[in-house]
Write a protein that holds these residues in place. Structure first.
Motif, short mmCIF file in Angstrom:
data_model
loop_
_atom_site.label_atom_id
_atom_site.label_comp_id
_atom_site.label_asym_id
_atom_site.label_seq_id
_atom_site.Cartn_x
_atom_site.Cartn_y
_atom_site.Cartn_z
N ARG A 177 14.80 24.46 121.69
CA ARG A 177 15.03 25.76 121.03
C ARG A 177 15.41 25.56 119.56
N SER A 178 16.11 24.47 119.25
CA SER A 178 16.48 24.21 117.85
C SER A 178 15.23 23.95 117.00
N THR A 179 14.21 23.36 117.60
CA THR A 179 12.96 23.16 116.85
C THR A 179 12.19 24.48 116.70
N GLU A 180 12.32 25.34 117.69
CA GLU A 180 11.56 26.61 117.65
C GLU A 180 12.12 27.58 116.64
N ILE A 181 13.44 27.59 116.46
CA ILE A 181 14.03 28.59 115.55
C ILE A 181 13.83 28.23 114.09
N VAL A 182 13.23 27.07 113.82
CA VAL A 182 12.90 26.73 112.43
C VAL A 182 11.88 27.73 111.88
N SER A 183 10.90 28.09 112.69
CA SER A 183 9.85 29.02 112.24
C SER A 183 10.12 30.46 112.66
N ASN A 184 10.97 30.65 113.68
CA ASN A 184 11.26 32.01 114.14
C ASN A 184 12.72 32.07 114.59
N PHE A 185 13.58 32.44 113.63
CA PHE A 185 15.00 32.46 113.93
C PHE A 185 15.34 33.75 114.67
N ALA A 186 15.17 33.72 116.00
CA ALA A 186 15.39 34.90 116.83
C ALA A 186 15.56 34.44 118.27
N HIS A 187 16.14 35.31 119.08
CA HIS A 187 16.26 35.04 120.51
C HIS A 187 14.92 35.36 121.19
N GLU A 188 13.90 34.60 120.81
CA GLU A 188 12.56 34.83 121.33
C GLU A 188 11.76 33.54 121.21
N ARG A 189 11.00 33.23 122.25
CA ARG A 189 10.16 32.04 122.24
C ARG A 189 8.91 32.28 121.39
N PRO A 190 8.22 31.23 121.00
CA PRO A 190 6.99 31.40 120.21
C PRO A 190 5.94 32.26 120.91
N ASP A 191 5.94 32.27 122.25
CA ASP A 191 4.97 33.09 122.98
C ASP A 191 5.47 34.50 123.25
N GLY A 192 6.64 34.85 122.70
CA GLY A 192 7.20 36.18 122.87
C GLY A 192 8.13 36.31 124.06
N ALA A 193 8.26 35.28 124.86
CA ALA A 193 9.11 35.34 126.05
C ALA A 193 10.59 35.23 125.67
N SER A 194 11.44 35.66 126.60
CA SER A 194 12.88 35.52 126.39
C SER A 194 13.28 34.04 126.53
N PRO A 195 14.16 33.55 125.69
CA PRO A 195 14.59 32.14 125.81
C PRO A 195 15.40 31.88 127.07
N LEU A 196 15.87 32.95 127.73
CA LEU A 196 16.69 32.77 128.93
C LEU A 196 15.86 32.74 130.21
N ASP A 197 14.53 33.05 130.10
CA ASP A 197 13.69 33.02 131.30
C ASP A 197 13.71 31.63 131.93
N TYR A 198 13.57 30.62 131.10
CA TYR A 198 13.55 29.25 131.63
C TYR A 198 14.89 28.89 132.28
N VAL A 199 15.98 29.27 131.63
CA VAL A 199 17.31 28.95 132.15
C VAL A 199 17.49 29.58 133.52
N MET A 200 17.07 30.84 133.68
CA MET A 200 17.23 31.53 134.94
C MET A 200 16.34 30.96 136.04
N SER A 201 15.30 30.23 135.63
CA SER A 201 14.42 29.63 136.64
C SER A 201 14.97 28.31 137.20
N LEU A 202 16.02 27.80 136.58
CA LEU A 202 16.60 26.54 137.05
C LEU A 202 17.37 26.76 138.34
N SER A 203 17.42 25.77 139.13
CA SER A 203 18.07 25.83 140.43
C SER A 203 19.56 26.11 140.29
N GLY A 204 20.05 27.11 141.05
CA GLY A 204 21.48 27.40 141.10
C GLY A 204 21.99 28.24 139.96
N VAL A 205 21.15 28.63 138.99
CA VAL A 205 21.63 29.41 137.84
C VAL A 205 21.50 30.90 138.16
N MET A 206 22.60 31.63 137.98
CA MET A 206 22.61 33.06 138.26
C MET A 206 22.80 33.91 137.00
#
Length: 384
Positions: free
Chosen positions: A297-326
Protein backbone atom coordinates in the motif's frame (compact mmCIF):
# COMPACT_ATOMS: atom_id res chain seq x y z
CA UNK A 1 -89.91 54.37 -111.01
CA UNK A 2 -89.30 51.78 -108.38
CA UNK A 3 -86.50 52.90 -106.04
CA UNK A 4 -85.06 49.42 -105.91
CA UNK A 5 -84.64 49.39 -109.66
CA UNK A 6 -83.01 52.81 -109.68
CA UNK A 7 -80.61 51.71 -106.96
CA UNK A 8 -79.73 48.56 -108.88
CA UNK A 9 -79.15 50.49 -112.12
CA UNK A 10 -77.10 53.04 -110.33
CA UNK A 11 -75.07 50.25 -108.77
CA UNK A 12 -74.23 48.64 -112.10
CA UNK A 13 -73.40 51.96 -113.65
CA UNK A 14 -71.17 52.82 -110.76
CA UNK A 15 -69.36 49.53 -111.02
CA UNK A 16 -68.86 49.91 -114.77
CA UNK A 17 -67.55 53.43 -114.40
CA UNK A 18 -65.21 52.43 -111.66
CA UNK A 19 -63.71 49.52 -113.60
CA UNK A 20 -63.55 50.95 -117.13
CA UNK A 21 -62.78 54.54 -116.30
CA UNK A 22 -64.25 55.68 -119.65
CA UNK A 23 -68.04 56.03 -119.20
CA UNK A 24 -69.68 59.41 -119.45
CA UNK A 25 -72.57 59.98 -117.08
CA UNK A 26 -74.10 62.76 -119.26
CA UNK A 27 -74.30 60.70 -122.47
CA UNK A 28 -77.99 59.94 -123.20
CA UNK A 29 -79.12 59.33 -119.68
CA UNK A 30 -82.80 59.33 -120.79
CA UNK A 31 -82.16 56.72 -123.44
CA UNK A 32 -80.35 54.51 -120.98
CA UNK A 33 -83.17 54.72 -118.50
CA UNK A 34 -85.83 54.11 -121.19
CA UNK A 35 -84.04 51.07 -122.59
CA UNK A 36 -82.92 49.59 -119.23
CA UNK A 37 -86.22 49.89 -117.38
CA UNK A 38 -88.11 46.92 -118.74
CA UNK A 39 -85.07 44.60 -118.78
CA UNK A 40 -83.92 45.53 -115.26
CA UNK A 41 -87.27 44.48 -113.83
CA UNK A 42 -86.73 40.97 -115.02
CA UNK A 43 -83.11 40.79 -113.99
CA UNK A 44 -83.79 42.15 -110.53
CA UNK A 45 -86.22 39.36 -110.07
CA UNK A 46 -83.42 36.95 -110.91
CA UNK A 47 -81.06 38.72 -108.54
CA UNK A 48 -83.53 38.50 -105.68
CA UNK A 49 -83.92 34.75 -106.14
CA UNK A 50 -80.31 33.71 -106.70
CA UNK A 51 -78.07 36.05 -104.71
CA UNK A 52 -77.17 35.06 -101.09
CA UNK A 53 -78.31 37.68 -98.61
CA UNK A 54 -74.82 37.91 -97.06
CA UNK A 55 -72.80 38.30 -100.30
CA UNK A 56 -71.06 41.69 -100.03
CA UNK A 57 -68.20 42.91 -102.23
CA UNK A 58 -65.10 44.66 -101.04
CA UNK A 59 -66.60 48.11 -101.66
CA UNK A 60 -69.55 47.39 -99.35
CA UNK A 61 -72.06 47.10 -102.28
CA UNK A 62 -74.50 44.26 -102.84
CA UNK A 63 -73.25 41.76 -105.45
CA UNK A 64 -75.96 40.49 -107.79
CA UNK A 65 -74.02 37.42 -108.94
CA UNK A 66 -73.19 36.12 -112.40
CA UNK A 67 -76.73 36.20 -113.82
CA UNK A 68 -77.15 39.90 -113.01
CA UNK A 69 -73.89 40.96 -114.59
CA UNK A 70 -74.71 38.97 -117.74
CA UNK A 71 -78.08 40.81 -118.09
CA UNK A 72 -76.39 44.16 -117.67
CA UNK A 73 -74.09 43.34 -120.56
CA UNK A 74 -77.05 42.54 -122.81
CA UNK A 75 -78.90 45.73 -121.88
CA UNK A 76 -75.91 47.86 -122.62
CA UNK A 77 -75.46 46.08 -125.94
CA UNK A 78 -79.03 46.80 -127.03
CA UNK A 79 -78.84 50.48 -126.07
CA UNK A 80 -75.55 50.99 -127.75
CA UNK A 81 -74.48 53.08 -124.78
CA UNK A 82 -71.41 52.72 -122.50
CA UNK A 83 -69.21 50.90 -125.04
CA UNK A 84 -66.72 49.81 -122.32
CA UNK A 85 -69.37 47.97 -120.28
CA UNK A 86 -68.43 44.54 -121.66
CA UNK A 87 -65.02 44.46 -119.95
CA UNK A 88 -66.37 45.98 -116.74
CA UNK A 89 -69.12 43.37 -116.50
CA UNK A 90 -66.62 40.61 -117.05
CA UNK A 91 -64.50 41.83 -114.11
CA UNK A 92 -67.50 42.10 -111.86
CA UNK A 93 -68.68 38.66 -112.90
CA UNK A 94 -65.33 37.14 -111.90
CA UNK A 95 -65.35 38.78 -108.48
CA UNK A 96 -68.92 37.70 -107.75
CA UNK A 97 -68.21 34.13 -108.80
CA UNK A 98 -65.34 33.82 -106.28
CA UNK A 99 -67.58 35.13 -103.51
CA UNK A 100 -70.22 32.51 -104.25
CA UNK A 101 -67.67 29.68 -104.18
CA UNK A 102 -66.37 30.77 -100.76
CA UNK A 103 -69.82 30.85 -99.20
CA UNK A 104 -70.61 27.36 -100.47
CA UNK A 105 -67.48 25.67 -98.76
CA UNK A 106 -68.31 22.21 -97.35
CA UNK A 107 -66.52 21.21 -94.10
CA UNK A 108 -64.30 18.16 -94.21
CA UNK A 109 -63.61 16.99 -90.66
CA UNK A 110 -60.88 14.75 -89.24
CA UNK A 111 -61.66 12.95 -86.00
CA UNK A 112 -59.37 12.65 -82.93
CA UNK A 113 -60.73 10.29 -80.30
CA UNK A 114 -59.77 10.73 -76.61
CA UNK A 115 -60.34 7.49 -74.71
CA UNK A 116 -62.10 7.60 -71.32
CA UNK A 117 -60.04 7.02 -68.16
CA UNK A 118 -61.01 5.85 -64.71
CA UNK A 119 -62.00 9.35 -63.67
CA UNK A 120 -62.57 11.37 -66.91
CA UNK A 121 -64.99 11.05 -69.88
CA UNK A 122 -63.95 10.04 -73.38
CA UNK A 123 -64.91 12.11 -76.45
CA UNK A 124 -64.11 12.79 -80.13
CA UNK A 125 -62.84 16.15 -81.43
CA UNK A 126 -63.77 16.91 -85.07
CA UNK A 127 -61.55 19.50 -86.81
CA UNK A 128 -61.98 21.03 -90.32
CA UNK A 129 -59.08 22.36 -92.41
CA UNK A 130 -60.67 25.80 -92.16
CA UNK A 131 -60.25 25.72 -88.35
CA UNK A 132 -63.83 24.94 -87.43
CA UNK A 133 -64.05 22.25 -84.74
CA UNK A 134 -66.52 20.68 -82.34
CA UNK A 135 -66.60 17.89 -79.69
CA UNK A 136 -69.03 14.97 -79.73
CA UNK A 137 -69.48 11.26 -78.97
CA UNK A 138 -68.98 11.55 -75.21
CA UNK A 139 -68.49 8.31 -73.27
CA UNK A 140 -68.67 7.83 -69.50
CA UNK A 141 -65.56 7.54 -67.30
CA UNK A 142 -64.63 3.89 -66.77
CA UNK A 143 -64.37 4.04 -62.98
CA UNK A 144 -61.62 2.33 -61.00
CA UNK A 145 -61.23 -1.45 -61.04
CA UNK A 146 -59.58 -2.35 -57.74
CA UNK A 147 -57.80 -5.48 -56.57
CA UNK A 148 -57.43 -5.86 -52.80
CA UNK A 149 -54.60 -7.15 -50.65
CA UNK A 150 -54.81 -7.41 -46.88
CA UNK A 151 -51.86 -6.35 -44.71
CA UNK A 152 -52.15 -8.00 -41.32
CA UNK A 153 -51.38 -6.04 -38.12
CA UNK A 154 -48.11 -6.68 -36.27
CA UNK A 155 -47.07 -6.02 -32.70
CA UNK A 156 -46.10 -2.43 -33.51
CA UNK A 157 -47.98 -1.57 -36.75
CA UNK A 158 -51.70 -1.56 -37.56
CA UNK A 159 -53.20 -3.63 -40.37
CA UNK A 160 -55.16 -2.37 -43.40
CA UNK A 161 -56.55 -3.31 -46.84
CA UNK A 162 -54.64 -2.02 -49.88
CA UNK A 163 -56.80 -1.28 -52.96
CA UNK A 164 -54.94 -0.90 -56.28
CA UNK A 165 -56.62 -0.03 -59.60
CA UNK A 166 -55.64 -2.46 -62.39
CA UNK A 167 -56.12 0.25 -65.02
CA UNK A 168 -54.37 3.34 -63.69
CA UNK A 169 -52.44 2.12 -60.62
CA UNK A 170 -54.24 4.38 -58.12
CA UNK A 171 -53.86 3.07 -54.56
CA UNK A 172 -56.06 3.57 -51.52
CA UNK A 173 -56.12 2.05 -48.05
CA UNK A 174 -59.03 1.29 -45.73
CA UNK A 175 -60.30 -1.21 -43.16
CA UNK A 176 -57.64 -0.23 -40.63
CA UNK A 177 -57.01 -2.43 -37.58
CA UNK A 178 -54.97 -1.65 -34.47
CA UNK A 179 -51.50 -3.03 -33.76
CA UNK A 180 -51.52 -6.25 -31.74
CA UNK A 181 -48.98 -5.19 -29.11
CA UNK A 182 -46.20 -7.44 -27.80
CA UNK A 183 -46.94 -10.63 -25.86
CA UNK A 184 -43.87 -11.41 -23.76
CA UNK A 185 -42.81 -14.60 -22.08
CA UNK A 186 -39.91 -15.06 -19.70
CA UNK A 187 -36.78 -16.29 -21.42
CA UNK A 188 -33.23 -17.02 -20.29
CA UNK A 189 -31.92 -15.84 -16.93
CA UNK A 190 -28.24 -14.89 -16.90
CA UNK A 191 -26.53 -15.13 -13.53
CA UNK A 192 -24.25 -12.29 -12.38
CA UNK A 193 -20.49 -12.74 -12.48
CA UNK A 194 -17.68 -11.07 -10.57
CA UNK A 195 -17.61 -8.16 -13.02
CA UNK A 196 -20.97 -8.22 -14.88
CA UNK A 197 -24.59 -7.87 -13.77
CA UNK A 198 -27.14 -10.67 -14.11
CA UNK A 199 -30.48 -10.25 -15.87
CA UNK A 200 -33.55 -12.00 -17.31
CA UNK A 201 -34.48 -11.89 -21.01
CA UNK A 202 -38.14 -11.52 -22.06
CA UNK A 203 -39.16 -12.52 -25.62
CA UNK A 204 -42.32 -11.59 -27.57
CA UNK A 205 -44.18 -14.72 -28.75
CA UNK A 206 -45.51 -12.94 -31.83
CA UNK A 207 -42.52 -11.15 -33.37
CA UNK A 208 -39.48 -12.37 -31.42
CA UNK A 209 -38.51 -8.94 -30.07
CA UNK A 210 -36.69 -9.22 -26.76
CA UNK A 211 -35.46 -7.06 -23.90
CA UNK A 212 -33.54 -7.56 -20.65
CA UNK A 213 -34.84 -6.80 -17.18
CA UNK A 214 -34.59 -7.88 -13.55
CA UNK A 215 -30.93 -6.93 -13.30
CA UNK A 216 -28.79 -8.11 -10.36
CA UNK A 217 -25.48 -6.52 -9.43
CA UNK A 218 -22.08 -8.06 -10.13
CA UNK A 219 -20.87 -10.22 -7.26
CA UNK A 220 -17.34 -8.87 -7.17
CA UNK A 221 -14.22 -11.02 -6.85
CA UNK A 222 -13.67 -13.32 -3.91
CA UNK A 223 -9.90 -13.25 -3.57
CA UNK A 224 -8.02 -16.06 -1.92
CA UNK A 225 -4.84 -15.68 0.15
CA UNK A 226 -1.76 -14.04 -1.31
CA UNK A 227 1.13 -16.25 -2.21
CA UNK A 228 4.64 -14.89 -2.82
CA UNK A 229 5.90 -15.72 -6.28
CA UNK A 230 9.20 -13.82 -6.08
CA UNK A 231 10.83 -12.57 -2.87
CA UNK A 232 11.88 -8.96 -2.69
CA UNK A 233 15.58 -8.15 -2.14
CA UNK A 234 17.52 -5.04 -1.30
CA UNK A 235 18.08 -4.39 -5.00
CA UNK A 236 14.92 -5.72 -6.64
CA UNK A 237 11.17 -5.90 -6.06
CA UNK A 238 9.25 -9.11 -5.50
CA UNK A 239 5.90 -10.38 -6.76
CA UNK A 240 2.88 -12.02 -5.20
CA UNK A 241 -0.49 -13.15 -6.46
CA UNK A 242 -3.91 -14.41 -5.41
CA UNK A 243 -6.80 -16.09 -7.21
CA UNK A 244 -10.54 -15.34 -7.23
CA UNK A 245 -12.44 -18.32 -5.88
CA UNK A 246 -15.48 -17.55 -8.14
CA UNK A 247 -14.07 -16.85 -11.59
CA UNK A 248 -10.44 -17.92 -11.28
CA UNK A 249 -8.98 -14.53 -12.20
CA UNK A 250 -5.39 -14.10 -11.02
CA UNK A 251 -4.38 -10.90 -9.28
CA UNK A 252 -0.71 -9.94 -9.19
CA UNK A 253 1.03 -7.30 -7.06
CA UNK A 254 4.57 -6.05 -6.65
CA UNK A 255 6.47 -6.37 -3.38
CA UNK A 256 8.71 -3.37 -2.70
CA UNK A 257 12.44 -3.95 -2.51
CA UNK A 258 13.90 -4.31 0.98
CA UNK A 259 15.49 -1.28 2.70
CA UNK A 260 15.71 0.25 6.10
CA UNK A 261 11.92 0.52 5.92
CA UNK A 262 11.80 -2.76 7.81
CA UNK A 263 13.41 -1.17 10.84
CA UNK A 264 11.13 1.87 10.52
CA UNK A 265 8.13 -0.47 10.54
CA UNK A 266 9.25 -2.11 13.76
CA UNK A 267 9.76 1.29 15.39
CA UNK A 268 6.24 2.40 14.40
CA UNK A 269 4.75 -0.73 16.01
CA UNK A 270 6.66 0.02 19.19
CA UNK A 271 5.39 3.62 19.26
CA UNK A 272 1.78 2.47 18.62
CA UNK A 273 1.85 0.02 21.53
CA UNK A 274 3.35 2.69 23.79
CA UNK A 275 0.36 4.97 23.08
CA UNK A 276 -2.08 2.13 23.69
CA UNK A 277 -0.40 1.23 26.97
CA UNK A 278 -0.83 4.82 28.15
CA UNK A 279 -4.57 4.40 27.63
CA UNK A 280 -4.69 0.97 29.24
CA UNK A 281 -5.39 -0.78 25.93
CA UNK A 282 -3.80 -4.12 25.01
CA UNK A 283 -0.86 -3.91 22.59
CA UNK A 284 -1.09 -4.99 18.95
CA UNK A 285 0.73 -7.95 17.42
CA UNK A 286 2.55 -7.49 14.10
CA UNK A 287 1.79 -10.12 11.47
CA UNK A 288 3.85 -10.80 8.35
CA UNK A 289 0.99 -10.87 5.84
CA UNK A 290 -0.25 -7.55 7.16
CA UNK A 291 3.30 -6.10 6.99
CA UNK A 292 3.60 -7.20 3.36
CA UNK A 293 0.26 -5.70 2.48
CA UNK A 294 1.09 -2.43 4.29
CA UNK A 295 4.37 -2.26 2.34
CA UNK A 296 2.46 -2.74 -0.92
CA UNK A 297 0.00 0.00 0.00
CA UNK A 298 2.93 2.36 0.66
CA UNK A 299 4.03 1.88 -2.95
CA UNK A 300 0.50 2.42 -4.25
CA UNK A 301 -0.12 5.73 -2.48
CA UNK A 302 2.85 7.27 -4.29
CA UNK A 303 0.66 7.73 -7.37
CA UNK A 304 -2.74 7.82 -5.66
CA UNK A 305 -2.75 9.13 -2.12
CA UNK A 306 -6.19 7.85 -1.11
CA UNK A 307 -7.91 4.98 0.66
CA UNK A 308 -8.40 3.29 -2.70
CA UNK A 309 -6.52 0.64 -4.66
CA UNK A 310 -5.28 1.30 -8.22
CA UNK A 311 -8.20 -0.78 -9.54
CA UNK A 312 -10.71 1.26 -7.55
CA UNK A 313 -11.26 -1.37 -4.85
CA UNK A 314 -11.27 -0.65 -1.13
CA UNK A 315 -7.87 -1.28 0.51
CA UNK A 316 -9.68 -3.15 3.31
CA UNK A 317 -11.20 -5.79 1.00
CA UNK A 318 -8.01 -7.83 1.11
CA UNK A 319 -7.69 -7.50 4.89
CA UNK A 320 -11.25 -8.72 5.41
CA UNK A 321 -10.55 -11.73 3.21
CA UNK A 322 -7.81 -12.95 5.56
CA UNK A 323 -8.60 -15.81 7.86
CA UNK A 324 -10.02 -14.83 11.26
CA UNK A 325 -10.33 -11.09 10.49
CA UNK A 326 -13.68 -9.54 11.39
CA UNK A 327 -12.80 -5.82 11.35
CA UNK A 328 -10.07 -3.67 9.80
CA UNK A 329 -8.68 -0.13 9.39
CA UNK A 330 -5.97 1.84 7.58
CA UNK A 331 -3.83 4.93 8.25
CA UNK A 332 -1.63 6.51 5.51
CA UNK A 333 0.77 9.46 5.45
CA UNK A 334 3.62 10.87 3.36
CA UNK A 335 6.53 13.32 3.78
CA UNK A 336 7.54 12.47 7.36
CA UNK A 337 11.18 11.39 7.65
CA UNK A 338 11.09 9.27 10.83
CA UNK A 339 8.72 6.98 12.71
CA UNK A 340 8.42 9.61 15.44
CA UNK A 341 7.31 12.31 12.99
CA UNK A 342 4.68 10.18 11.36
CA UNK A 343 3.33 8.91 14.72
CA UNK A 344 3.09 12.49 15.95
CA UNK A 345 1.08 13.45 12.84
CA UNK A 346 -1.29 10.51 13.25
CA UNK A 347 -1.87 11.05 16.95
CA UNK A 348 -2.84 14.67 16.27
CA UNK A 349 -5.55 13.59 13.84
CA UNK A 350 -8.80 12.32 15.37
CA UNK A 351 -9.53 9.67 12.74
CA UNK A 352 -5.99 8.26 12.72
CA UNK A 353 -5.74 8.39 16.55
CA UNK A 354 -9.04 6.47 16.80
CA UNK A 355 -7.61 3.60 14.72
CA UNK A 356 -4.40 3.48 16.75
CA UNK A 357 -6.28 3.33 20.06
CA UNK A 358 -9.19 1.11 18.93
CA UNK A 359 -9.48 -1.72 21.50
CA UNK A 360 -11.20 -3.97 18.93
CA UNK A 361 -8.02 -4.20 16.84
CA UNK A 362 -5.50 -6.89 17.85
CA UNK A 363 -3.20 -7.09 14.78
CA UNK A 364 -1.05 -4.55 12.91
CA UNK A 365 1.06 -4.31 9.77
CA UNK A 366 3.34 -1.34 8.93
CA UNK A 367 4.91 -0.34 5.61
CA UNK A 368 7.34 2.40 4.59
CA UNK A 369 8.39 3.15 0.99
CA UNK A 370 10.70 5.89 -0.25
CA UNK A 371 10.24 7.51 -3.68
CA UNK A 372 12.06 10.60 -4.97
CA UNK A 373 13.37 11.36 -1.48
CA UNK A 374 9.94 11.15 0.17
CA UNK A 375 8.71 8.46 2.51
CA UNK A 376 5.20 7.02 2.24
CA UNK A 377 3.75 5.37 5.37
CA UNK A 378 0.93 2.85 5.90
CA UNK A 379 -0.65 1.22 8.99
CA UNK A 380 -3.02 -1.74 8.56
CA UNK A 381 -5.19 -2.77 11.54
CA UNK A 382 -7.21 -5.98 11.99
CA UNK A 383 -9.31 -7.57 14.71
CA UNK A 384 -10.88 -10.94 15.41
Amino acid sequence: MNLHRLYSIGLCAAVCLSLSGCANKSEKPNDVRDIVTPSVSEENSKITQSAPNDAVNSAGNISAGTAQNSSVSEINSESGQVPSSSSASSAVSSTSSNSAESSEHEHSYTANTVEPTCETQGYTVYTCSCGNRYTDNFTDALGHSYTQSVVNPTCTNGGYTLNECTRCGTKTMDNYTEALGHSYSKGETVAPTCTASGYTTYVCKNCGFSYNDDYTGATGHAWGNWSVVTEATATSTGKRQCECTRCGEIRTETIARLSDSGNFADEVVTLVNAERTKQGIAPLTARNDLNEYAQLRSTEIVSNFAHERPDGASPLDYVMSLSGVMRSGENIAWGQSTPEEVMNAWMNSDGHRKNILNPDFTLIGVGCFESNGRKYWTQIFAGN
